[in-house]
Scaffold this motif. Structure first.
Motif, PDB file in Angstrom:
ATOM      1  N   TYR A 247       0.836  -1.206   0.000  1.00  0.00           N
ATOM      2  CA  TYR A 247       0.000   0.000   0.000  1.00  0.00           C
ATOM      3  C   TYR A 247       0.875   1.262   0.000  1.00  0.00           C
ATOM      4  N   ASP A 248       1.930   1.225   0.829  1.00  0.00           N
ATOM      5  CA  ASP A 248       2.870   2.356   0.861  1.00  0.00           C
ATOM      6  C   ASP A 248       3.541   2.536  -0.505  1.00  0.00           C
ATOM      7  N   GLY A 249       3.823   1.417  -1.136  1.00  0.00           N
ATOM      8  CA  GLY A 249       4.418   1.460  -2.483  1.00  0.00           C
ATOM      9  C   GLY A 249       3.498   2.189  -3.454  1.00  0.00           C
ATOM     10  N   ILE A 250       2.215   1.908  -3.349  1.00  0.00           N
ATOM     11  CA  ILE A 250       1.242   2.550  -4.248  1.00  0.00           C
ATOM     12  C   ILE A 250       1.201   4.062  -3.962  1.00  0.00           C
ATOM     13  N   GLU A 251       1.209   4.403  -2.677  1.00  0.00           N
ATOM     14  CA  GLU A 251       1.175   5.844  -2.327  1.00  0.00           C
ATOM     15  C   GLU A 251       2.437   6.558  -2.825  1.00  0.00           C
ATOM     16  N   TYR A 252       3.579   5.866  -2.675  1.00  0.00           N
ATOM     17  CA  TYR A 252       4.841   6.452  -3.161  1.00  0.00           C
ATOM     18  C   TYR A 252       4.751   6.680  -4.677  1.00  0.00           C
ATOM     19  N   ALA A 253       4.226   5.692  -5.391  1.00  0.00           N
ATOM     20  CA  ALA A 253       4.120   5.793  -6.852  1.00  0.00           C
ATOM     21  C   ALA A 253       3.190   6.937  -7.246  1.00  0.00           C
ATOM     22  N   GLN A 254       2.078   7.060  -6.522  1.00  0.00           N
ATOM     23  CA  GLN A 254       1.138   8.153  -6.834  1.00  0.00           C
ATOM     24  C   GLN A 254       1.801   9.513  -6.632  1.00  0.00           C
ATOM     25  N   ALA A 255       2.540   9.629  -5.527  1.00  0.00           N
ATOM     26  CA  ALA A 255       3.164  10.915  -5.194  1.00  0.00           C
ATOM     27  C   ALA A 255       4.310  11.253  -6.145  1.00  0.00           C
ATOM     28  N   ASN A 256       4.916  10.197  -6.751  1.00  0.00           N
ATOM     29  CA  ASN A 256       6.115  10.448  -7.559  1.00  0.00           C
ATOM     30  C   ASN A 256       5.932  10.124  -9.035  1.00  0.00           C
ATOM     31  N   ASP A 257       4.672   9.973  -9.402  1.00  0.00           N
ATOM     32  CA  ASP A 257       4.380   9.759 -10.824  1.00  0.00           C
ATOM     33  C   ASP A 257       5.068   8.515 -11.401  1.00  0.00           C
ATOM     34  N   ILE A 258       5.070   7.462 -10.616  1.00  0.00           N
ATOM     35  CA  ILE A 258       5.692   6.192 -11.048  1.00  0.00           C
ATOM     36  C   ILE A 258       4.601   5.330 -11.705  1.00  0.00           C
ATOM     37  N   ASP A 259       4.961   4.658 -12.799  1.00  0.00           N
ATOM     38  CA  ASP A 259       3.944   3.914 -13.567  1.00  0.00           C
ATOM     39  C   ASP A 259       3.516   2.592 -12.929  1.00  0.00           C
ATOM     40  N   VAL A 260       4.497   1.870 -12.361  1.00  0.00           N
ATOM     41  CA  VAL A 260       4.184   0.498 -11.933  1.00  0.00           C
ATOM     42  C   VAL A 260       4.746   0.221 -10.541  1.00  0.00           C
ATOM     43  N   VAL A 261       3.952  -0.445  -9.696  1.00  0.00           N
ATOM     44  CA  VAL A 261       4.424  -0.918  -8.391  1.00  0.00           C
ATOM     45  C   VAL A 261       4.616  -2.424  -8.501  1.00  0.00           C
ATOM     46  N   LEU A 262       5.833  -2.880  -8.183  1.00  0.00           N
ATOM     47  CA  LEU A 262       6.123  -4.317  -8.252  1.00  0.00           C
ATOM     48  C   LEU A 262       6.224  -4.837  -6.820  1.00  0.00           C
ATOM     49  N   GLY A 263       5.233  -5.583  -6.370  1.00  0.00           N
ATOM     50  CA  GLY A 263       5.156  -6.009  -4.972  1.00  0.00           C
ATOM     51  C   GLY A 263       5.592  -7.456  -4.773  1.00  0.00           C
ATOM     52  N   ASP A 264       6.676  -7.638  -4.037  1.00  0.00           N
ATOM     53  CA  ASP A 264       7.148  -8.990  -3.696  1.00  0.00           C
ATOM     54  C   ASP A 264       6.298  -9.518  -2.543  1.00  0.00           C
ATOM     55  N   THR A 265       6.224 -10.808  -2.394  1.00  0.00           N
ATOM     56  CA  THR A 265       5.572 -11.415  -1.224  1.00  0.00           C
ATOM     57  C   THR A 265       6.489 -12.516  -0.717  1.00  0.00           C
ATOM     58  N   ALA A 266       6.280 -12.931   0.520  1.00  0.00           N
ATOM     59  CA  ALA A 266       7.122 -13.998   1.069  1.00  0.00           C
ATOM     60  C   ALA A 266       6.862 -15.279   0.290  1.00  0.00           C
ATOM     61  N   GLY A 267       7.955 -16.013   0.019  1.00  0.00           N
ATOM     62  CA  GLY A 267       7.774 -17.325  -0.574  1.00  0.00           C
ATOM     63  C   GLY A 267       7.052 -18.184   0.438  1.00  0.00           C
ATOM     64  N   ARG A 268       6.055 -18.908  -0.009  1.00  0.00           N
ATOM     65  CA  ARG A 268       5.302 -19.715   0.953  1.00  0.00           C
ATOM     66  C   ARG A 268       4.942 -21.031   0.316  1.00  0.00           C
ATOM     67  N   LEU A 269       4.807 -22.013   1.177  1.00  0.00           N
ATOM     68  CA  LEU A 269       4.352 -23.290   0.663  1.00  0.00           C
ATOM     69  C   LEU A 269       2.845 -23.206   0.469  1.00  0.00           C
ATOM     70  N   HIS A 270       2.386 -23.752  -0.627  1.00  0.00           N
ATOM     71  CA  HIS A 270       0.950 -23.693  -0.893  1.00  0.00           C
ATOM     72  C   HIS A 270       0.171 -24.500   0.138  1.00  0.00           C
TER      73      HIS A 270
END
Ligand SMILES: Nc1nc2c(ncn2[C@@H]2O[C@H](COP(=O)(O)OP(=O)(O)OP(=O)(O)O)[C@@H](O)[C@H]2O)c(=O)[nH]1
Length: 372
Positions: A247-270
């Protein structure tokens, strides 16, 4: 890439060519050989057990084409006469029995290559339907017929769900948020870095957001990529809420005119219920524009099963298959889209930032059939 599978597909083509060559009518002046072939394959329904009588009937059939038609007629099978006629008019007829053994071998080869069972069956059905009863001008060799049938059958399963990824980025409301899911160590973080470069090459800016707040050292790992690429990294301390980071990444992108937010997540076992529930939460809170499932091509059917599980927890829009450079079987590349209904969008082809390629079903099929 996928060399083992290429060899197996090429063997299928050779098998069908061999089995159809053996029952093509013999060239003029060699009818007796053609007839003795069909006698051996059991097509003369009323042939007596007496070998001498069989030989006599063979001779009389060879002498009279019309008789041969009735004598050889057995159900829907084309008679020797029909085949001879097809041959004379420059056409080939493929029969069920020509395909039986090669199709069996093809099925075994696909399963050995870790192609999922339902996908292998679908491929066989398409090849069978395309080829059976087909008669084509003889300028098309049997090999070309097989190739056309394999081409259609493979494309049918590989191209499921494809969409224009770049167009989605171009037309999506900015920032476009993409969340990456998958198990540990398959190359998620590296893929995010590669995609950030891929996007930059096409004129799109991106910010990385580390939603892997679970694993110690995760911030440092993605931070190294961000430093090398000169990208901003949004991160929280270990144990924080992954949805909040993205969510913070999205806000940063909005404030700085960034086109894409690439969000990593923890590797997890299904199989880990807690972590899968966390993924559902990220999906709900962040509502990403795309969720991409990342797995290794080399994982074969395991990757296919995991794609299904992750899709169930947080619906995926597509998949990225890493380490395709190290994969000989091609099973996951062929199966994932058909099984999940979601397309493979990228292939990872090495450890460098440029080692990522947009997945192109036509090009892959051409390469599998040796037509690069
Ligand atoms: N040969 C090859 N190696 C790759 C590819 N993609 C990633 N790797 C390597 O795979 C290893 C694991 O990659 P990571 O990006 O750390 O994997 P991850 O899924 O983020 O791992 P976790 O953070 O533990 O979940 C690294 O050594 C990468 O260089 C690829 O396409 N080909």
């Amino acid at each position: 890439m996928f060399d083992g599978l290429k060899d197996k597909l090429s063997s299928f083509r050779e098998d069908v060519e061999e089995s159809t060559a053996s029952d093509e009518p013999a060239p003029e002046g060699d009818e007796s050989e053609a007839e003795s072939n069909s006698t051996e394959s059991g097509e003369v329904a009323d042939a007596s057990a007496d070998a001498a009588a069989t030989a006599a009937s063979t001779e009389s059939e060879a002498a009279d084409g019309d008789d041969a038609e009735s004598a050889d007629s057995d159900g829907n099978e084309p008679s020797t006469f029909q085949r001879a006629k097809a041959f004379a008019t420059g056409r080939i007829i493929i029969e069920e029995e020509d395909l039986e053994d090669p199709l069996w071998d093809l099925e075994m080869a696909l399963l050995e290559s870790d192609v999922e069972m339902s996908v292998a069956e679908r491929i066989l059905d398409t090849v069978r339907e395309t080829m059976l009863g087909e008669s084509r001008k003889q300028v098309e060799t049997t090999g070309e017929l097989v190739e056309a049938a394999l081409h259609d059958a493979l494309l049918d399963v590989i191209a499921v769900g494809q969409f224009d990824f770049e167009e989605r980025i171009a037309e999506g409301e900015k920032p476009v948020t993409i969340v990456f899911t998958g198990v540990n160590g398959v190359g998620k973080t590296t893929t995010i870095a590669k995609l950030s470069e891929w996007l930059a090459d096409r004129g799109y800016s991106s910010v990385l957001a580390n939603g892997d707040t679970y694993r110690a050292g995760a911030n440092e790992q993605i931070g190294e990529h961000a430093d090398r690429l000169g990208r901003e990294l949004i991160s929280h301390d270990q144990g924080g809420d992954p949805a909040a980071v993205i969510y913070d990444g999205i806000e940063y992108a909005q404030a700085n005119d960034i086109d894409v937010v690439l969000g990593d997540t923890a590797g997890r076992l299904h199989t880990s219920d807690d972590l899968m529930a966390q993924l559902e939460k990220i999906d709900r809170v962040v509502d990403p524009d795309m969720t991409l499932f990342v797995d290794e091509a080399v994982a074969g059917q395991d990757a296919v099963n995991r794609a299904k599980e992750f899709d169930a927890a947080a619906e995926i829009d597509g998949a990225v298959l890493t380490k395709a450079d190290a994969d000989s079987s091609g099973g996951a590349a062929i199966s994932i889209a058909y099984v999940t209904g979601k397309p493979i969008l990228f292939l990872g082809t090495g450890q460098g930032y440029d080692d990522i390629a947009r997945f192109d079903p036509e090009a892959l099929v051409d390469s599998l059939l040796g037509n690069e």
